[in-house]
Design an enzyme around this catalytic site. Structure first.
Site, PDB file in Angstrom:
ATOM      1  N   ARG A 154       1.729 -20.845   7.338  1.00 12.85           N
ATOM      2  CA  ARG A 154       0.535 -20.198   7.900  1.00 12.85           C
ATOM      3  C   ARG A 154      -0.678 -21.052   7.516  1.00 12.85           C
ATOM      4  O   ARG A 154      -0.893 -21.323   6.329  1.00 12.85           O
ATOM      5  CB  ARG A 154       0.417 -18.798   7.318  1.00 12.85           C
ATOM      6  CG  ARG A 154      -0.562 -17.931   8.033  1.00 12.85           C
ATOM      7  CD  ARG A 154      -0.376 -16.472   7.635  1.00 12.85           C
ATOM      8  NE  ARG A 154       0.780 -15.860   8.269  1.00 12.85           N
ATOM      9  CZ  ARG A 154       1.416 -14.788   7.789  1.00 12.85           C
ATOM     10  NH1 ARG A 154       1.009 -14.225   6.665  1.00 12.85           N
ATOM     11  NH2 ARG A 154       2.449 -14.278   8.429  1.00 12.85           N
ATOM     12  N   GLU A 159      -3.330  -5.177   8.623  1.00 11.15           N
ATOM     13  CA  GLU A 159      -2.609  -4.425   9.652  1.00 11.15           C
ATOM     14  C   GLU A 159      -1.110  -4.423   9.341  1.00 11.15           C
ATOM     15  O   GLU A 159      -0.438  -3.406   9.493  1.00 11.15           O
ATOM     16  CB  GLU A 159      -2.874  -5.058  11.023  1.00 11.15           C
ATOM     17  CG  GLU A 159      -2.411  -4.226  12.186  1.00 11.15           C
ATOM     18  CD  GLU A 159      -1.127  -4.739  12.812  1.00 11.15           C
ATOM     19  OE1 GLU A 159      -0.749  -4.226  13.843  1.00 11.15           O
ATOM     20  OE2 GLU A 159      -0.487  -5.643  12.254  1.00 11.15           O
ATOM     21  N   ARG A 205      19.058  -7.212  14.738  1.00 13.68           N
ATOM     22  CA  ARG A 205      18.201  -6.704  15.821  1.00 13.68           C
ATOM     23  C   ARG A 205      18.486  -7.417  17.132  1.00 13.68           C
ATOM     24  O   ARG A 205      18.412  -6.838  18.196  1.00 13.68           O
ATOM     25  CB  ARG A 205      16.723  -6.930  15.462  1.00 13.68           C
ATOM     26  CG  ARG A 205      16.046  -5.733  14.812  1.00 13.68           C
ATOM     27  CD  ARG A 205      14.533  -5.774  14.958  1.00 13.68           C
ATOM     28  NE  ARG A 205      13.884  -7.024  14.661  1.00 13.68           N
ATOM     29  CZ  ARG A 205      13.523  -7.434  13.451  1.00 13.68           C
ATOM     30  NH1 ARG A 205      13.772  -6.684  12.410  1.00 13.68           N
ATOM     31  NH2 ARG A 205      12.919  -8.596  13.277  1.00 13.68           N
ATOM     32  N   ASP A 209      11.916 -18.872  12.742  1.00 14.11           N
ATOM     33  CA  ASP A 209      10.913 -18.672  11.682  1.00 14.11           C
ATOM     34  C   ASP A 209      11.506 -18.537  10.289  1.00 14.11           C
ATOM     35  O   ASP A 209      10.947 -17.857   9.437  1.00 14.11           O
ATOM     36  CB  ASP A 209      10.055 -17.441  12.016  1.00 14.11           C
ATOM     37  CG  ASP A 209      10.854 -16.148  11.991  1.00 14.11           C
ATOM     38  OD1 ASP A 209      12.089 -16.215  12.116  1.00 14.11           O
ATOM     39  OD2 ASP A 209      10.239 -15.081  11.824  1.00 14.11           O
ATOM     40  N   GLU A 244       8.254 -22.516  11.994  1.00  7.29           N
ATOM     41  CA  GLU A 244       7.197 -21.824  12.745  1.00  7.29           C
ATOM     42  C   GLU A 244       5.868 -22.005  12.008  1.00  7.29           C
ATOM     43  O   GLU A 244       5.774 -21.738  10.812  1.00  7.29           O
ATOM     44  CB  GLU A 244       7.494 -20.330  12.881  1.00  7.29           C
ATOM     45  CG  GLU A 244       6.445 -19.649  13.754  1.00  7.29           C
ATOM     46  CD  GLU A 244       6.564 -18.120  13.776  1.00  7.29           C
ATOM     47  OE1 GLU A 244       6.936 -17.584  14.813  1.00  7.29           O
ATOM     48  OE2 GLU A 244       6.264 -17.491  12.744  1.00  7.29           O
TER      49      GLU A 244
END
Ligand code: 0O2
Length: 220
Positions: free
Chosen positions: A92, A169, A71, A87, A154
């Protein structure tokens, strides 16, 4: 990720280099998780309050790494993986309250061996989708037998409510192979705004309880 060393030694060239690099990311995740657990334990002993609800971690899969490099029009090699991606190692941190996010971020990035490379505050500046989290890219030293490697990771820090929204989501948007309509995007954004109100109110309730004389205090 546990690495079987017999298998590891049988690889040559780029595959071996890739595995060695992944092992470094894995080591960085372990170090940072330990730092976070120590901070959480200290809080719970001193202030009878756990800022961290839970911690998740992952190494980005080879497919996701390749997709991201493509990308960004980066060559599929170890160098662009090391310099072009932040990342590959991801942690998290799910916190109980809004204030906990900033306390944990400040305490982690204030440590001598932690270098803050990038800070993106999607809580104060939410994404268009409604996504909210504090993102930090940090670098820490990993001590090997003969050298020290400085490894990026990250860290995404968010509340339980933000995590609930982001997880659903993500599933709704990415697990389907079609684009989500404008109407659904608007409804998801309305949910994100509702969750923000809940987070702010829960924080206020927590503060009021503290003010009413509970022993749980933040100031170090
Ligand atoms: P995954 O599977 O979570 O890893 P960078 O990654 O920093 O080099 P980028 O991609 O611009 O560059 O970073 P950004 O946008 O700061 O953060 C990307 C990550 O944040 C995503 O990782 C998600 O985890 C999360 N994220 C960002 N925007 C959204 C959103 O609108 N909804 C949800 N649910 N999560 C979001 P990946 O790589 O997309 O995937």
């Amino acid at each position: 990720m546990e690495i079987n060393h017999n298998v590891f030694e049988s690889f040559e060239g780029p595959i071996r280099q890739y595995l060695a690099q992944m092992q470094l990311y894995d080591a960085a995740i372990k170090e940072i998780k330990t730092k976070l657990e120590i901070l959480d334990n200290e809080f719970s002993i001193k202030y009878d309050h756990n800022p961290i609800h839970n911690i998740e971690s992952r190494l980005k899969s080879p497919i996701s790494i390749m997709q991201k490099l493509k990308r960004r029009d980066l060559p599929l090699n170890l160098e662009s993986l090391k310099t072009g991606m932040n990342d590959i190692a991801g942690i998290r941190v799910i916190c109980n309250y809004l204030d906990d996010i900033y306390h944990i971020a400040d305490l982690l990035t204030g440590q001598d061996d932690v270098k803050l490379l990038l800070r993106r505050d999607y809580i104060k500046h939410p994404k268009e989708s409604g996504y909210r989290s504090l993102h930090l890219v940090i670098q820490i030293p990993v001590f090997l037998a003969e050298r020290v490697e400085h490894v990026k990771c990250e860290v995404q820090i968010r509340t339980i409510a933000m995590d609930f929204w982001a997880s659903l989501e993500h599933q709704l948007k990415y697990k389907r192979n079609t684009d989500v309509s404008e109407e659904l995007r608007t409804r998801l954004k309305i949910c994100a705004d509702a969750i923000t109100e809940v987070d702010v109110e829960m924080q206020e309730i927590h503060k009021d309880i503290l003010r009413s004389g509970e022993p749980d205090q933040y100031a170090f």
